[in-house]
Design an enzyme around this catalytic site. Structure first.
Site, mmCIF file in Angstrom:
data_model
loop_
_atom_site.group_PDB
_atom_site.id
_atom_site.type_symbol
_atom_site.label_atom_id
_atom_site.label_comp_id
_atom_site.label_asym_id
_atom_site.label_seq_id
_atom_site.Cartn_x
_atom_site.Cartn_y
_atom_site.Cartn_z
ATOM 1 N N ASP A 74 25.183 38.808 46.272
ATOM 2 C CA ASP A 74 26.510 39.084 45.726
ATOM 3 C C ASP A 74 26.405 40.139 44.613
ATOM 4 O O ASP A 74 25.294 40.542 44.238
ATOM 5 C CB ASP A 74 27.109 37.767 45.206
ATOM 6 C CG ASP A 74 28.617 37.744 45.312
ATOM 7 O OD1 ASP A 74 29.221 38.819 45.466
ATOM 8 O OD2 ASP A 74 29.206 36.643 45.230
ATOM 9 N N ASP A 119 37.604 37.907 49.315
ATOM 10 C CA ASP A 119 37.223 36.595 49.851
ATOM 11 C C ASP A 119 38.340 35.988 50.692
ATOM 12 O O ASP A 119 39.511 36.050 50.322
ATOM 13 C CB ASP A 119 36.972 35.612 48.698
ATOM 14 C CG ASP A 119 35.750 35.969 47.891
ATOM 15 O OD1 ASP A 119 35.081 36.970 48.208
ATOM 16 O OD2 ASP A 119 35.458 35.237 46.925
HETATM 17 C C1 GLA Z 1 32.176 35.880 45.452
HETATM 18 C C2 GLA Z 1 31.889 35.983 46.946
HETATM 19 C C3 GLA Z 1 32.191 34.669 47.620
HETATM 20 C C4 GLA Z 1 31.347 33.573 46.994
HETATM 21 C C5 GLA Z 1 31.613 33.524 45.501
HETATM 22 C C6 GLA Z 1 30.670 32.580 44.791
HETATM 23 O O1 GLA Z 1 33.523 35.720 45.210
HETATM 24 O O2 GLA Z 1 32.618 37.020 47.540
HETATM 25 O O3 GLA Z 1 31.933 34.743 49.010
HETATM 26 O O4 GLA Z 1 30.001 33.819 47.255
HETATM 27 O O5 GLA Z 1 31.442 34.809 44.905
HETATM 28 O O6 GLA Z 1 30.878 32.537 43.428
#
Ligand code: GLA
Length: 438
Positions: free
Chosen positions: A158, A219
């Site tokens: 990430d 997301d």
């Molecule tokens: C980001 C990512 C998600 C998840 C969260 C975890 O938002 O895009 O898919 O992994 O972090 O904190």
């Protein structure tokens, strides 16, 4: 930018860091904790749903005992919130001791013993999105080797709390570090999400050389609105995104939320259908211990999975947006076959959409079509045969279409017998005549 940064930047050219690990020749399939279980760390009050080794063991049991593994769902992915708040005395990432008392190596063994693979999460930045220890430029190498020593098979990297320069350096460096472990570890880069997802800020050629898969955009959340906004963004930008995908390197519109709370059965089919067209990872984020039968049926649809996993690995495209609020998607598949999805964006009633293969740019010829969700086979389709499909509001109609080489010959010669055998499908048949309603 100082000289050191510049030298490092030059050193991270794509030629130096080509990934070439031979993994993910088709989009990854499996299960991931995040969308459904988030950062629930309250194992005292919510032991069945908190991020802990028990949750991942439970899901590994379900994948291996309920037939998911045989369908191709093989990765169990840990997401954020698995670590302790501090690194260990040697500076290594370590799991939270209360929630993962056995450690990750033992969890990896448990997963491997069931014929599955384990994914883990880290963040190229000062801390993870939820505030757990991040991975900075100087710990990348150590973290890659820690994951490899535990037997990890997949890394989601990430990008919260990092600068564009750190990302530019860190994502290629992690690719190199993973390769240097000697363990095949699939590499998922969230880098594009943090750069708006589009060129020129995102270099999809470079990503294809260093990452196996990448999250491009926001997301997914547990709602049809979220699915629609993801779909619209990917479709509106398909000229930039579609050519970037191929065997070993995929766009990732995020997890399948089928089986949770936000989608109707029609909307669930729609997510499955369009994710198959987009050659998207099929990573479920749901509770496999309490999945309803209808969600299970959608996620287990063998033909939708086969379309998603087609070995040519060509991502499909939206080919039409009708004024009637029907969108048409198309994906070319191996053996001259193709997949068609008719998606209704309407909010009134089932819509009868009339078209023909010639209107959808199919070359002249004779075709058969297999209805992915009803199991009906449609024979005797010529390119010019008009047909009408009925599409429920926020639902889809999906066809697997293939040319028949034996015009008007007995059915025993047609390709559907092969398909039927290959995917062990059950079917019923319906001929299609002019204007026939399916
Ligand atoms: C980001 C990512 C998600 C998840 C969260 C975890 O938002 O895009 O898919 O992994 O972090 O904190």
């Amino acid at each position: 930018m100082g000289l050191c940064w510049l030298i490092l930047l030059l050193a991270t050219s794509s030629a130096t860091y080509a990934l070439d690990n031979g993994l993910l020749r088709t989009p990854p399939m499996g299960w991931m904790a995040w969308e459904r279980f988030r950062c629930n760390v309250d194992c005292t009050n919510d032991p069945k749903h908190c991020i802990s080794e028990n949750l991942f063991r439970d899901m590994a049991d379900r994948l291996s005992e309920d037939g998911w593994r045989e369908l191709g769902y093989e990765y169990i992915m840990i997401d954020d919130c698995w670590t302790s708040m501090q690194r260990d005395k040697d500076g290594r990432l370590q799991p939270d001791p209360k929630r993962f008392p056995g450690g990750i190596a033992s969890l990896a063994r448990y997963v491997h013993d069931r014929g599955l693979k384990l994914g883990i999460y880290a963040d190229m930045g000062f801390q993870t999105c939820m505030g757990y220890p991040g991975t900075n430029l100087s710990t990348i190498h150590m973290d890659a080797h820690t994951f490899a020593s535990w037997g990890v098979d997949f890394l989601k990297f990430d990008g919260c709390f990092s600068s564009p320069v750190e990302q530019q350096l860190g994502y290629p460096l992690m690719s190199k570090a993973l390769n240097s472990t000697g363990r095949p570890i699939a590499y998922s880069c969230s880098w594009p999400c943090y750069r708006g997802g589009l060129p020129p800020k995102v270099n999809y050629t470079l990503l294809g050389e260093i990452c196996n898969v990448w999250r491009n955009w926001y997301d997914v959340q547990d709602s049809w609105d979220s699915i629609q906004s993801i779909l619209d963004w990917f479709s509106n930008n398909q000229d930039d995104l579609q050519p970037a995908a191929g065997p070993g390197h995929w766009n990732d519109p995020d997890m399948l939320i089928i089986g949770n709370f936000g989608l109707s059965i029609d909307q669930s089919r729609a997510q499955m259908a369009v994710w198959a067209i987009m050659a998207a990872p099929l990573i479920m984020s749901n509770d496999l211990r309490s999945l309803e039968a209808d969600a299970r049926a959608v996620l287990s649809n063998k033909l939708a999975i086969a379309i998603n996993q087609d070995p040519l690995g060509i991502q499909g495209r939206r080919i039409l947006q009708e004024g009637s609020h029907v969108d048409v998607y198309w994906r070319p598949l191996s053996h001259k076959a193709s997949a068609l999805v008719f998606l209704s964006r309407r909010q009134d009633m089932p819509y009868r959409y009339r078209t023909s293969l010639v209107k959808l740019n199919y070359p002249a010829g004779n075709y058969e079509a297999y209805d992915v969700f009803s199991g009906k086979l449609v024979t005797g389709l010529k390119t010019t045969t008009p047909f009408t499909v009925t599409i429920n509001p926020s639902g889809v109609f999906m066809w697997y279409v293939y040319p028949t080489s034996y015009n008007d010959k007995p059915k025993s010669h047609s390709r559907y017998r092969l398909i039927h055998k290959k995917y062990n499908l059950s079917f019923s048949e319906s001929g299609v005549g002019p204007h026939r309603v399916l």
